[in-house]
Design a protein around this motif. Structure first.
Motif, mmCIF file in Angstrom:
data_model
loop_
_atom_site.group_PDB
_atom_site.id
_atom_site.type_symbol
_atom_site.label_atom_id
_atom_site.label_comp_id
_atom_site.label_asym_id
_atom_site.label_seq_id
_atom_site.Cartn_x
_atom_site.Cartn_y
_atom_site.Cartn_z
ATOM 1 N N GLU A 194 12.807 11.686 -3.915
ATOM 2 C CA GLU A 194 12.293 12.282 -4.825
ATOM 3 C C GLU A 194 10.857 12.778 -4.710
ATOM 4 O O GLU A 194 10.409 13.666 -4.982
ATOM 5 N N ILE A 195 10.094 11.938 -3.930
ATOM 6 C CA ILE A 195 8.622 12.344 -3.701
ATOM 7 C C ILE A 195 8.410 13.017 -2.645
ATOM 8 O O ILE A 195 7.147 13.358 -2.198
ATOM 9 N N VAL A 196 9.392 13.206 -1.707
ATOM 10 C CA VAL A 196 9.458 14.224 -0.724
ATOM 11 C C VAL A 196 9.156 15.648 -0.953
ATOM 12 O O VAL A 196 9.611 16.032 -2.022
ATOM 13 N N HIS A 197 8.219 16.418 -0.301
ATOM 14 C CA HIS A 197 7.992 17.808 -0.849
ATOM 15 C C HIS A 197 9.397 18.650 -0.827
ATOM 16 O O HIS A 197 10.195 18.265 0.306
ATOM 17 N N THR A 252 0.690 -1.193 -0.065
ATOM 18 C CA THR A 252 0.090 0.012 -0.012
ATOM 19 C C THR A 252 0.849 1.101 -0.149
ATOM 20 O O THR A 252 0.448 2.282 -0.577
ATOM 21 N N ALA A 253 2.258 1.265 0.593
ATOM 22 C CA ALA A 253 2.871 2.225 0.406
ATOM 23 C C ALA A 253 3.431 2.440 -0.941
ATOM 24 O O ALA A 253 3.397 3.679 -1.334
ATOM 25 N N ASN A 254 3.582 1.512 -1.551
ATOM 26 C CA ASN A 254 3.943 1.724 -2.868
ATOM 27 C C ASN A 254 2.800 2.037 -3.854
ATOM 28 O O ASN A 254 3.136 3.104 -4.645
ATOM 29 N N GLU A 255 1.624 1.793 -3.482
ATOM 30 C CA GLU A 255 0.494 2.381 -4.294
ATOM 31 C C GLU A 255 0.497 3.957 -3.914
ATOM 32 O O GLU A 255 -0.034 4.570 -4.939
ATOM 33 N N MET A 256 0.641 4.480 -2.606
ATOM 34 C CA MET A 256 0.419 5.700 -2.343
ATOM 35 C C MET A 256 1.646 6.631 -3.100
ATOM 36 O O MET A 256 1.392 7.586 -3.443
ATOM 37 N N THR A 257 2.794 6.112 -3.114
ATOM 38 C CA THR A 257 3.961 6.940 -3.598
ATOM 39 C C THR A 257 4.013 6.631 -5.114
ATOM 40 O O THR A 257 4.701 7.549 -6.022
ATOM 41 N N GLY A 258 3.254 5.569 -5.734
ATOM 42 C CA GLY A 258 3.570 5.428 -7.197
ATOM 43 C C GLY A 258 4.949 4.788 -7.725
ATOM 44 O O GLY A 258 5.046 4.603 -8.780
ATOM 45 N N ILE A 259 5.624 4.316 -6.753
ATOM 46 C CA ILE A 259 6.907 3.809 -6.920
ATOM 47 C C ILE A 259 6.555 2.202 -7.223
ATOM 48 O O ILE A 259 6.058 1.607 -6.243
ATOM 49 N N ASP A 260 7.209 1.663 -8.258
ATOM 50 C CA ASP A 260 6.956 0.269 -8.630
ATOM 51 C C ASP A 260 8.095 -0.440 -7.769
ATOM 52 O O ASP A 260 9.213 -0.337 -7.681
ATOM 53 N N ALA A 261 7.419 -1.570 -6.911
ATOM 54 C CA ALA A 261 8.160 -2.367 -5.999
ATOM 55 C C ALA A 261 8.994 -3.162 -6.550
ATOM 56 O O ALA A 261 9.895 -3.783 -5.909
ATOM 57 N N SER A 262 8.652 -3.476 -7.732
ATOM 58 C CA SER A 262 9.556 -4.488 -8.455
ATOM 59 C C SER A 262 10.937 -3.865 -8.819
ATOM 60 O O SER A 262 12.089 -4.719 -9.182
ATOM 61 N N PHE A 315 6.859 14.791 7.435
ATOM 62 C CA PHE A 315 7.225 15.420 6.275
ATOM 63 C C PHE A 315 5.966 15.138 5.442
ATOM 64 O O PHE A 315 5.118 14.607 5.675
ATOM 65 N N ARG A 316 5.952 15.965 4.166
ATOM 66 C CA ARG A 316 5.133 15.689 3.289
ATOM 67 C C ARG A 316 5.648 15.086 2.142
ATOM 68 O O ARG A 316 6.914 15.185 1.777
ATOM 69 N N ILE A 317 4.681 14.282 1.245
ATOM 70 C CA ILE A 317 5.194 13.740 0.111
ATOM 71 C C ILE A 317 4.067 14.279 -1.036
ATOM 72 O O ILE A 317 2.966 14.570 -0.486
ATOM 73 N N VAL A 318 4.451 14.079 -2.275
ATOM 74 C CA VAL A 318 3.725 14.624 -3.316
ATOM 75 C C VAL A 318 3.429 13.476 -4.090
ATOM 76 O O VAL A 318 4.138 12.663 -4.794
ATOM 77 N N SER A 319 2.254 12.954 -3.988
ATOM 78 C CA SER A 319 1.478 11.536 -4.642
ATOM 79 C C SER A 319 1.731 11.796 -6.215
ATOM 80 O O SER A 319 1.618 13.155 -6.899
ATOM 81 N N PRO A 320 1.711 10.713 -7.003
ATOM 82 C CA PRO A 320 1.673 10.892 -8.515
ATOM 83 C C PRO A 320 0.737 11.604 -9.013
ATOM 84 O O PRO A 320 0.775 12.597 -10.024
ATOM 85 N N GLY A 321 -0.348 12.048 -8.395
ATOM 86 C CA GLY A 321 -1.710 12.757 -8.812
ATOM 87 C C GLY A 321 -1.399 14.228 -8.389
ATOM 88 O O GLY A 321 -2.134 15.070 -8.935
ATOM 89 N N GLY A 322 -0.176 14.486 -7.752
ATOM 90 C CA GLY A 322 -0.265 16.075 -7.224
ATOM 91 C C GLY A 322 -0.647 16.003 -5.680
ATOM 92 O O GLY A 322 -0.264 17.300 -5.301
ATOM 93 N N ASP A 323 -1.269 15.146 -5.284
ATOM 94 C CA ASP A 323 -1.911 15.512 -3.923
ATOM 95 C C ASP A 323 -0.589 15.525 -2.819
ATOM 96 O O ASP A 323 0.462 14.868 -3.026
#
Length: 172
Positions: free
Chosen positions: A72-75, A52-62, A100-108
């Motif tokens: 890179e996804i950290v604000h 689920t962390a991978n889904e939130m960040t958009g980073i492929d676990a493979s 801290f804040r992260i910026v999701s792939p959708g910009g949230d």
């Protein structure tokens, strides 16, 4: 010998089933607590996180994911502070705690808190950091809304006091 091998296989199978049940319980507890587990292999610079962390960040676990890829996804305003928190834990205390804040792939923008512990090897060389992260975005937005209401209330209270003072002066 065949009997001994059969017993060993049966024990191995039972241990595998017990491990699977234990992992399911931990996953359920983590999900109920809104926690994500992660581990950074410092030596190989590889990061593992829950699905689920991978889904939130958009980073492929493979992919073979390195720390810099996650940073890179950290604000942008939080990147240096988080990098320093990780390296402070590696070089000093062994404890990691940060928000801290992260910026999701959708910009949230999502707010996360992380807590971790460094595992040191021979000669106090850091090997791994294992920890958990929690998304507390809703709480952060609720706190901001509460502060806005407090400010409005203080403004209204001030206007009310000014009105009462004006009325008292007019009456005098």
């Amino acid at each position: 010998m065949a009997y001994s091998l059969t017993l060993d296989l049966m024990r191995a199978r039972k241990l595998a089933l017990d491990l699977d049940k234990s992992q399911q319980r931990i996953s359920l507890a983590a999900r109920a607590a809104n926690l994500e587990m992660w581990e950074w292999d410092v030596v190989r610079d590889k990061i593992w996180v829950t699905r689920t962390a991978n889904e939130m960040t958009g980073i492929d676990a493979s992919d073979s994911v390195k720390l810099d890829r996650y940073l890179e996804i950290v604000h942008p305003d939080d990147q240096q502070r988080i990098r320093e928190a990780f390296f402070h834990a590696l070089e000093n205390s062994g404890d990691l705690e940060a928000e801290f804040r992260i910026v999701s792939p959708g910009g949230d923008i999502r707010w996360l808190s992380v807590c971790g512990q460094v595992e040191f090897g021979i000669n106090a060389k850091p090997l791994h950091i294992r920890g958990e992260s929690r998304d507390f975005t809703e709480r952060k937005y609720a706190e901001a809304e509460l502060q806005e209401h407090r400010n409005e209330l203080a403004h209204i209270s001030g206007i009310s006091s000014l009105g009462q003072l004006s009325s008292a002066l007019a009456h005098e």
